[in-house]
Design an enzyme around this catalytic site. Structure first.
Site, PDB file in Angstrom:
ATOM      1  N   ARG A  54      47.229  61.382  18.827  1.00 26.99           N
ATOM      2  CA  ARG A  54      45.879  61.835  19.160  1.00 26.99           C
ATOM      3  C   ARG A  54      44.915  61.164  18.187  1.00 26.99           C
ATOM      4  O   ARG A  54      44.914  61.447  16.988  1.00 26.99           O
ATOM      5  CB  ARG A  54      45.802  63.354  19.031  1.00 26.99           C
TER       6      ARG A  54
ATOM      7  N   ARG B 145      44.390  58.782  13.739  1.00 25.10           N
ATOM      8  CA  ARG B 145      44.245  57.328  13.886  1.00 25.10           C
ATOM      9  C   ARG B 145      43.961  56.622  12.565  1.00 25.10           C
ATOM     10  O   ARG B 145      44.576  55.597  12.233  1.00 25.10           O
ATOM     11  CB  ARG B 145      43.144  56.988  14.888  1.00 25.10           C
TER      12      ARG B 145
ATOM     13  N   GLU C 260      51.685  60.589  28.395  1.00 19.41           N
ATOM     14  CA  GLU C 260      52.584  59.729  27.629  1.00 19.41           C
ATOM     15  C   GLU C 260      53.854  60.484  27.257  1.00 19.41           C
ATOM     16  O   GLU C 260      54.968  59.964  27.368  1.00 19.41           O
ATOM     17  CB  GLU C 260      51.903  59.233  26.353  1.00 19.41           C
TER      18      GLU C 260
END
Length: 524
Positions: free
Chosen positions: A60, A65, A127
């Site tokens: 996420r 990130r 995913e």
């Protein structure tokens, strides 16, 4: 209830949901990239989309990130692992979904990084469904989940902060009635404020079938063995990278010749001893004359055992390597293979101390090939106490006394091939079949009789004579049957295979020179 879900989706429209329109923005370097969105799952790549990868990272974006995922990605790349992350490789005009699904299918190891808001992203959940489908479809995918500041039970039951984010995004219709009325005014306000900016696709309710797939995927992934990120992230990154390297190494067995003859029964004898001492740390020594096939034999055993170990190392040509690079070079290789740490020591004594103190908790499989000095064994595997129980140390050598002095548990003298096995092995290389053609039978017996039935010599001579005429074969038939297997033979033969300057068989025999004179140097 549907009206409340509609309002919540209107609220999500302001936070970058996957259905929101996006535009390319120019970066400082002059290239173009997609703006970050809160609802897109991210993954990782060092090559163009569509290729095969070692690792697929699903995460996420807003949660990890720029932090943990970035550290993990760079740790994988630094270790030479091909990882996939879509925000590096998205190309203008392509749909993200199919590319990501293809990248999942083309990756060996799949790592979902399950964070608090992972379950609030449709893309992440899609995913995850694909990841679990790959795992369950016997495609040999490995799934290694990381529970980043969430507990596996929260993922399994959609509870805690993870469950709150999941329900807020997708299951507002399941909110209890009192909670519904408590939030209704806020939802109405959000609806009127955002209705004009909300993409139409976000206003549609979630398909119950899709919702159940998400829940099932969350349930399955929560039951897998992985990591919980609660301590130092650097330590966790290192642990994940080491695990990935070990899993990838399992796919690469040591290379052994295809045309093996007479080895199966001998391998079974050694394996029987090893299997009968499953919990012990074993040193297994394999000895015999040069060229008899000790390395191939040990590699075969190594390959049979390797799937039982996470920590494996093959140190080849130890005698030669020591002469060129020194023992500390081999110690550093062993340390890297087992601990994934580079260049830890500078000299033999330091290396011996490091290995003896750091490997104690490791169950290892190590093959030490062609040991020709006692100090080599002492520096690389000096004692059973250096390794955890169940470890296997395989040693090949020409010198049996090295095994005697090294307190090896099992000595195995590799047996010579019998004449029939030798003829089969030679014929496979010389004629690509198990026996010679009739016109070559006598010549084949003469040539094989000169080799002392050593597999390496049989393979080299067979490959050299493949396609050659009888004149050259007769030249090799003049070897003395008492010749030893030694490097000189292989040098002369290998040199002959690379020289194509003479156009006829007589020229290759040095025109007019008797075979006895031409090959006299081979005699001992």
């Amino acid at each position: 209830m549907f009206y409340y879900l509609f309002c919540r989706n209107a609220e999500d429209g302001d936070s970058g949901a996957s259905g929101s329109p996006t535009a390319l923005t120019e970066t400082n370097s002059g290239s173009f990239s997609l703006p970050e969105t809160n609802d897109s799952a991210s993954s990782s790549s060092i090559e163009l989309i569509g290729n095969h990868y070692d690792v697929f990272l699903s995460f996420r974006g807003p949660d990890t990130r720029e932090g943990f995922t970035d550290h993990l990605y760079n740790g994988l790349v630094d270790a030479g692992i091909r990882a996939f992350r879509d925000d590096n490789e998205l190309r203008q005009g392509e749909k993200i979904g199919p590319d990501l699904l293809s990248s999942i299918q083309n990756s060996k190891i799949l790592i979902p990084i399950l964070s608090v808001n992972y379950g609030s992203s449709k893309w992440c959940l899609d995913e995850l469904v694909q990841i679990m489908e790959c795992k369950n479809s016997n495609m040999r995918h490995i799934v290694l989940p990381i529970f980043y500041k969430v507990e596996p039970a929260h993922i399994r039951y959609q509870s805690g902060s993870f469950g709150d984010a999941f329900r807020r995004r997708f299951i507002a219709a399941d909110v209890p009635l009192l909670e519904f009325w408590r939030h209704i005014l806020h939802a109405l306000h959000a609806f009127w404020r955002h209705i004009s900016a909300t993409p139409k696709r976000d206003r549609r309710p979630i398909d119950p079938t899709v919702l159940e797939k998400w829940k099932q995927a969350l349930k399955e992934v929560s039951s897998l063995k992985g990591w919980e990120a609660k301590g130092y992230e650097g330590v966790l990154v290192r642990s994940v990278v080491q695990k990935v390297l070990r899993e990838l190494k399992k796919d690469f067995e040591l290379v052994i010749p295809e045309n093996l003859v007479g080895i199966d029964n001998q391998v079974e004898k050694v394996m029987e001893f090893v299997d009968n001492h499953a919990s012990a740390t074993l040193f297994v020594g394999i000895y015999g004359m040069g060229g008899i096939g000790k390395t191939t034999f040990a590699k075969t055993i190594y390959n049979k055992l390797s799937n039982q170990f996470e920590n494996c190392s093959f140190i080849a040509d130890i005698g030669v390597s020591c002469q060129h690079n020194g023992l500390e070079y081999l110690q550093n290789q062993l340390i890297f293979d087992i601990l994934m740490q580079k260049d830890q020591i500078c000299n033999k004594d330091e290396g011996t101390k490091f290995i003896s103190s750091k490997f104690g908790a490791k169950k290892v499989l190590i093959l030490l090939d062609d040991v020709d000095e006692e100090d080599q064994l002492e520096a690389l595997a000096g004692s059973h106490k250096w390794f955890s129980s169940g470890s296997r140390i395989l040693i090949t050598t020409r010198n049996k006394s090295i095994l005697d002095n090294g307190r090896v548990d099992y000595h195995y003298e590799l047996e010579e091939l019998d004449m029939n096995q030798s003829l089969i092995l030679f014929s496979r290389h010389a004629f690509r079949m198990n026996s010679p053609p009739m016109e070559f039978e006598d010549l084949t017996h003469k040539v094989v009789s000169t080799t002392r039935r050593a597999p390496l010599c049989l393979e080299v001579l067979g490959s050299f004579l493949c396609g050659k005429g009888p004149t050259i074969w007769r030249g090799f038939g003049y070897y003395s049957t008492g010749c030893d297997v030694n490097a000189e033979i292989f040098v002369r033969v290998s040199e002959g295979t690379s020289k194509e300057t003479e156009s006829s068989e007589d020229q290759e025999l040095n025109a007019g020179t008797s075979p006895d004179a031409d090959y006299a140097s081979f005699e001992r």
